[in-house]
Design a protein around this motif. Structure first.
Motif, PDB file in Angstrom:
ATOM      1  N   ASN A   5     -15.173  -3.550  -2.742  1.00  0.00           N
ATOM      2  CA  ASN A   5     -14.645  -4.128  -1.507  1.00  0.00           C
ATOM      3  C   ASN A   5     -13.587  -5.191  -1.782  1.00  0.00           C
ATOM      4  O   ASN A   5     -12.660  -5.380  -0.990  1.00  0.00           O
ATOM      5  CB  ASN A   5     -15.779  -4.743  -0.673  1.00  0.00           C
ATOM      6  CG  ASN A   5     -16.680  -3.687  -0.070  1.00  0.00           C
ATOM      7  OD1 ASN A   5     -16.203  -2.711   0.503  1.00  0.00           O
ATOM      8  ND2 ASN A   5     -17.984  -3.860  -0.210  1.00  0.00           N
ATOM      9  N   ARG A   6     -13.719  -5.872  -2.895  1.00  0.00           N
ATOM     10  CA  ARG A   6     -12.736  -6.891  -3.266  1.00  0.00           C
ATOM     11  C   ARG A   6     -11.423  -6.277  -3.746  1.00  0.00           C
ATOM     12  O   ARG A   6     -10.408  -6.963  -3.840  1.00  0.00           O
ATOM     13  CB  ARG A   6     -13.293  -7.796  -4.367  1.00  0.00           C
ATOM     14  CG  ARG A   6     -14.403  -8.732  -3.926  1.00  0.00           C
ATOM     15  CD  ARG A   6     -14.746  -9.704  -5.041  1.00  0.00           C
ATOM     16  NE  ARG A   6     -15.731 -10.689  -4.642  1.00  0.00           N
ATOM     17  CZ  ARG A   6     -15.450 -11.823  -3.984  1.00  0.00           C
ATOM     18  NH1 ARG A   6     -14.195 -12.089  -3.670  1.00  0.00           N
ATOM     19  NH2 ARG A   6     -16.392 -12.672  -3.670  1.00  0.00           N
ATOM     20  N   MET A   7     -11.444  -4.992  -4.079  1.00  0.00           N
ATOM     21  CA  MET A   7     -10.270  -4.346  -4.656  1.00  0.00           C
ATOM     22  C   MET A   7      -9.456  -3.556  -3.633  1.00  0.00           C
ATOM     23  O   MET A   7      -8.499  -2.875  -3.994  1.00  0.00           O
ATOM     24  CB  MET A   7     -10.706  -3.433  -5.813  1.00  0.00           C
ATOM     25  CG  MET A   7     -11.359  -4.197  -6.946  1.00  0.00           C
ATOM     26  SD  MET A   7     -12.066  -3.143  -8.223  1.00  0.00           S
ATOM     27  CE  MET A   7     -10.572  -2.482  -8.960  1.00  0.00           C
ATOM     28  N   LYS A   8      -9.808  -3.656  -2.383  1.00  0.00           N
ATOM     29  CA  LYS A   8      -9.086  -2.934  -1.349  1.00  0.00           C
ATOM     30  C   LYS A   8      -7.681  -3.514  -1.163  1.00  0.00           C
ATOM     31  O   LYS A   8      -7.403  -4.665  -1.496  1.00  0.00           O
ATOM     32  CB  LYS A   8      -9.843  -3.001  -0.020  1.00  0.00           C
ATOM     33  CG  LYS A   8     -11.161  -2.241  -0.012  1.00  0.00           C
ATOM     34  CD  LYS A   8     -11.848  -2.398   1.339  1.00  0.00           C
ATOM     35  CE  LYS A   8     -13.148  -1.623   1.405  1.00  0.00           C
ATOM     36  NZ  LYS A   8     -13.838  -1.800   2.707  1.00  0.00           N
ATOM     37  N   ILE A   9      -6.795  -2.701  -0.585  1.00  0.00           N
ATOM     38  CA  ILE A   9      -5.452  -3.162  -0.249  1.00  0.00           C
ATOM     39  C   ILE A   9      -5.569  -4.371   0.681  1.00  0.00           C
ATOM     40  O   ILE A   9      -6.338  -4.353   1.640  1.00  0.00           O
ATOM     41  CB  ILE A   9      -4.656  -2.039   0.445  1.00  0.00           C
ATOM     42  CG1 ILE A   9      -4.470  -0.856  -0.512  1.00  0.00           C
ATOM     43  CG2 ILE A   9      -3.306  -2.552   0.939  1.00  0.00           C
ATOM     44  CD1 ILE A   9      -3.841   0.360   0.140  1.00  0.00           C
ATOM     45  N   ASN A  10      -4.808  -5.429   0.382  1.00  0.00           N
ATOM     46  CA  ASN A  10      -4.910  -6.633   1.201  1.00  0.00           C
ATOM     47  C   ASN A  10      -3.587  -6.954   1.879  1.00  0.00           C
ATOM     48  O   ASN A  10      -2.644  -6.173   1.849  1.00  0.00           O
ATOM     49  CB  ASN A  10      -5.422  -7.810   0.373  1.00  0.00           C
ATOM     50  CG  ASN A  10      -4.466  -8.175  -0.763  1.00  0.00           C
ATOM     51  OD1 ASN A  10      -3.305  -7.776  -0.775  1.00  0.00           O
ATOM     52  ND2 ASN A  10      -4.966  -8.933  -1.715  1.00  0.00           N
ATOM     53  N   ARG A  11      -3.501  -8.138   2.469  1.00  0.00           N
ATOM     54  CA  ARG A  11      -2.355  -8.496   3.309  1.00  0.00           C
ATOM     55  C   ARG A  11      -1.121  -8.860   2.501  1.00  0.00           C
ATOM     56  O   ARG A  11      -0.025  -9.011   3.065  1.00  0.00           O
ATOM     57  CB  ARG A  11      -2.737  -9.667   4.209  1.00  0.00           C
ATOM     58  CG  ARG A  11      -3.129 -10.939   3.456  1.00  0.00           C
ATOM     59  CD  ARG A  11      -3.678 -11.993   4.411  1.00  0.00           C
ATOM     60  NE  ARG A  11      -4.158 -13.173   3.713  1.00  0.00           N
ATOM     61  CZ  ARG A  11      -3.398 -14.223   3.416  1.00  0.00           C
ATOM     62  NH1 ARG A  11      -2.112 -14.198   3.738  1.00  0.00           N
ATOM     63  NH2 ARG A  11      -3.900 -15.271   2.803  1.00  0.00           N
ATOM     64  N   TYR A  12      -1.265  -9.029   1.195  1.00  0.00           N
ATOM     65  CA  TYR A  12      -0.125  -9.414   0.379  1.00  0.00           C
ATOM     66  C   TYR A  12       0.707  -8.188  -0.013  1.00  0.00           C
ATOM     67  O   TYR A  12       0.336  -7.052   0.252  1.00  0.00           O
ATOM     68  CB  TYR A  12      -0.600 -10.153  -0.876  1.00  0.00           C
ATOM     69  CG  TYR A  12      -1.389 -11.391  -0.573  1.00  0.00           C
ATOM     70  CD1 TYR A  12      -0.760 -12.530  -0.062  1.00  0.00           C
ATOM     71  CD2 TYR A  12      -2.766 -11.432  -0.786  1.00  0.00           C
ATOM     72  CE1 TYR A  12      -1.488 -13.670   0.226  1.00  0.00           C
ATOM     73  CE2 TYR A  12      -3.495 -12.569  -0.509  1.00  0.00           C
ATOM     74  CZ  TYR A  12      -2.860 -13.692   0.005  1.00  0.00           C
ATOM     75  OH  TYR A  12      -3.580 -14.821   0.298  1.00  0.00           O
ATOM     76  N   ARG A  13       1.830  -8.440  -0.657  1.00  0.00           N
ATOM     77  CA  ARG A  13       2.659  -7.343  -1.145  1.00  0.00           C
ATOM     78  C   ARG A  13       1.862  -6.524  -2.143  1.00  0.00           C
ATOM     79  O   ARG A  13       1.263  -7.059  -3.082  1.00  0.00           O
ATOM     80  CB  ARG A  13       3.916  -7.889  -1.816  1.00  0.00           C
ATOM     81  CG  ARG A  13       4.922  -6.797  -2.210  1.00  0.00           C
ATOM     82  CD  ARG A  13       5.870  -6.515  -1.086  1.00  0.00           C
ATOM     83  NE  ARG A  13       6.567  -5.247  -1.224  1.00  0.00           N
ATOM     84  CZ  ARG A  13       7.786  -5.020  -0.717  1.00  0.00           C
ATOM     85  NH1 ARG A  13       8.432  -5.975  -0.074  1.00  0.00           N
ATOM     86  NH2 ARG A  13       8.348  -3.830  -0.829  1.00  0.00           N
ATOM     87  N   ASN A  14       1.850  -5.223  -1.962  1.00  0.00           N
ATOM     88  CA  ASN A  14       1.129  -4.338  -2.865  1.00  0.00           C
ATOM     89  C   ASN A  14       2.106  -3.455  -3.626  1.00  0.00           C
ATOM     90  O   ASN A  14       3.199  -3.142  -3.136  1.00  0.00           O
ATOM     91  CB  ASN A  14       0.134  -3.468  -2.086  1.00  0.00           C
ATOM     92  CG  ASN A  14      -1.009  -4.279  -1.509  1.00  0.00           C
ATOM     93  OD1 ASN A  14      -1.966  -4.587  -2.191  1.00  0.00           O
ATOM     94  ND2 ASN A  14      -0.894  -4.636  -0.235  1.00  0.00           N
ATOM     95  N   VAL A  15       1.713  -3.065  -4.815  1.00  0.00           N
ATOM     96  CA  VAL A  15       2.543  -2.213  -5.668  1.00  0.00           C
ATOM     97  C   VAL A  15       1.637  -1.198  -6.355  1.00  0.00           C
ATOM     98  O   VAL A  15       0.410  -1.291  -6.283  1.00  0.00           O
ATOM     99  CB  VAL A  15       3.300  -3.032  -6.741  1.00  0.00           C
ATOM    100  CG1 VAL A  15       4.235  -4.053  -6.106  1.00  0.00           C
ATOM    101  CG2 VAL A  15       2.316  -3.720  -7.699  1.00  0.00           C
TER     102      VAL A  15
END
Length: 366
Positions: free
Chosen positions: A191-201
């Motif tokens: 759950n901690r590794m899900k896509i979050n609100r920051y820039r993702n790459v």
């Protein structure tokens, strides 16, 4: 994860070309079945066929090997990095300052290519909110730590979490009363590794020393490349950074250089974006990056705890397990608590890793 071979091709003109071949593992039927179930080898072949080649061309700095031919679901033929002077470091040694510096510049080049690709697509198409995962979701979905508790990788997570937590009481710095909370943190890792609100790459997803190769002498000539993209995912850059930092360096190094290397990474990322006239402050503000690192730091720590009971053994302790079909499933998905304990008693390096990562977790929990 796969079988590795060297391929030599001799021509009638007297020239010989050498390549590296990575193929679907077949030596252990259980391992082959496992790889098929989680789909990582198929994922990597498709990545080299499509996305990696597109991204690789967006940076003037090399960050992965070139691939020359793909037999889908069967083999990848790529440049032979060993013949070009690259090598993997001893998995039980920590990176030096120069090695981690080279790694930081390489991973920044890798991460920058996602931002460049996304920004160019947004500029030159009608997809103004385009994200890489919109087009390549099947290649970037989480396969290492899925939230699905019926997934075989979740069974591996539970196995390794149990092996780590059950042996904490044998450490000199053990503190009572936190075992259950630590186990819950490890179990909640997906759950901690899900896509979050920051820039993702695009993340590599498995950045420990065996997947980071170096060439050259310590200093400015030291080069670094990333290999094995089977656990690639779409996530914030800090997730890759934190995993690498907590698996390839010790506590003393991290305490001394943590802020320094975050600054080095952010500057290197900005330099890569400048080559396309992109402003990092607009696309990935520094405060967002630092806040993301703060939030994902625990992910790196928890992953490093799992890696401690997965990969950092002496050869004489683990070779028989990895080469024996009867041992594969119990070691990866069963109960290996006693196996780890027996090694901890006689392996000072593993005890040191255990103790340092445990201390890092305690600081978070407390």
């Amino acid at each position: 994860m796969g079988d590795h071979f060297n391929l030599e091709i001799s021509t009638s003109y007297g020239k010989t070309y050498t390549f590296f071949v990575k193929s679907m593992p077949t030596l252990l039927p259980n391992f082959e079945s496992y790889i098929n179930e989680i789909g990582t080898f198929t994922k990597e072949t498709k990545l080299f066929q499509t996305l990696l080649e597109k991204l690789r061309k967006l940076s003037t700095n090399a960050w992965c090997p070139k691939s020359y031919y793909i037999y889908e679901n069967d083999a990848i033929i790529m440049e032979n990095l060993v013949r070009k002077g690259y090598q993997v470091m001893n998995h039980r040694e920590y990176f030096t300052y120069q090695q981690f510096s080279a790694f930081i510049k390489t991973v920044a080049a890798f991460h920058s290519t996602t931002i460049i690709y996304e920004e160019l697509t947004r500029k030159n198409s009608d997809f103004k909110n385009f994200r890489l995962i919109d087009k390549y979701r099947n290649l970037l979905e989480e396969c290492g730590y899925p939230c699905d508790e019926t997934h075989i990788r979740h069974k591996a997570l539970v196995c390794n979490a149990n092996a780590f937590v059950s042996n904490l009481k044998y450490l000199n710095n053990y503190k009572e009363g936190f075992d259950k909370q630590i186990w819950k943190e490890l179990n909640n890792l997906p759950n901690r590794m899900k896509i979050n609100r920051y820039r993702n790459v695009m993340n590599h997803g498995d950045l420990w020393c065996n997947n980071i190769m170096f060439s050259g002498n310590e200093g400015e000539n030291l080069k670094c490349l990333l290999v094995d993209f089977q656990f690639a995912r779409y996530a914030c850059p800090s997730q890759d950074l934190m995993l690498a930092m907590y698996t390839t360096t010790n506590r003393e190094f991290r305490t001394k250089y943590y802020d320094h290397f975050l600054e080095m990474y952010y500057n290197a990322l900005g330099d890569e974006l400048k080559t396309y006239s992109l402003n990092i402050n607009e696309l990935y503000p520094k405060n967002d990056f630092l806040q993301s690192c703060s939030e994902k730091r625990i992910v790196g720590i928890l992953l490093a705890a799992l890696y401690t009971v997965m990969v950092f053994y002496r050869s004489e302790d683990i070779d028989n397990v990895l080469s024996n079909a009867d041992n594969f499933w119990p070691f990866n998905f069963g109960n290996k608590n006693e196996f780890v304990l027996n090694i901890l008693k006689n392996d000072e390096h593993l005890r040191e890793r255990f103790s340092e990562i445990y201390q890092d977790i305690l600081e978070y929990v407390l």
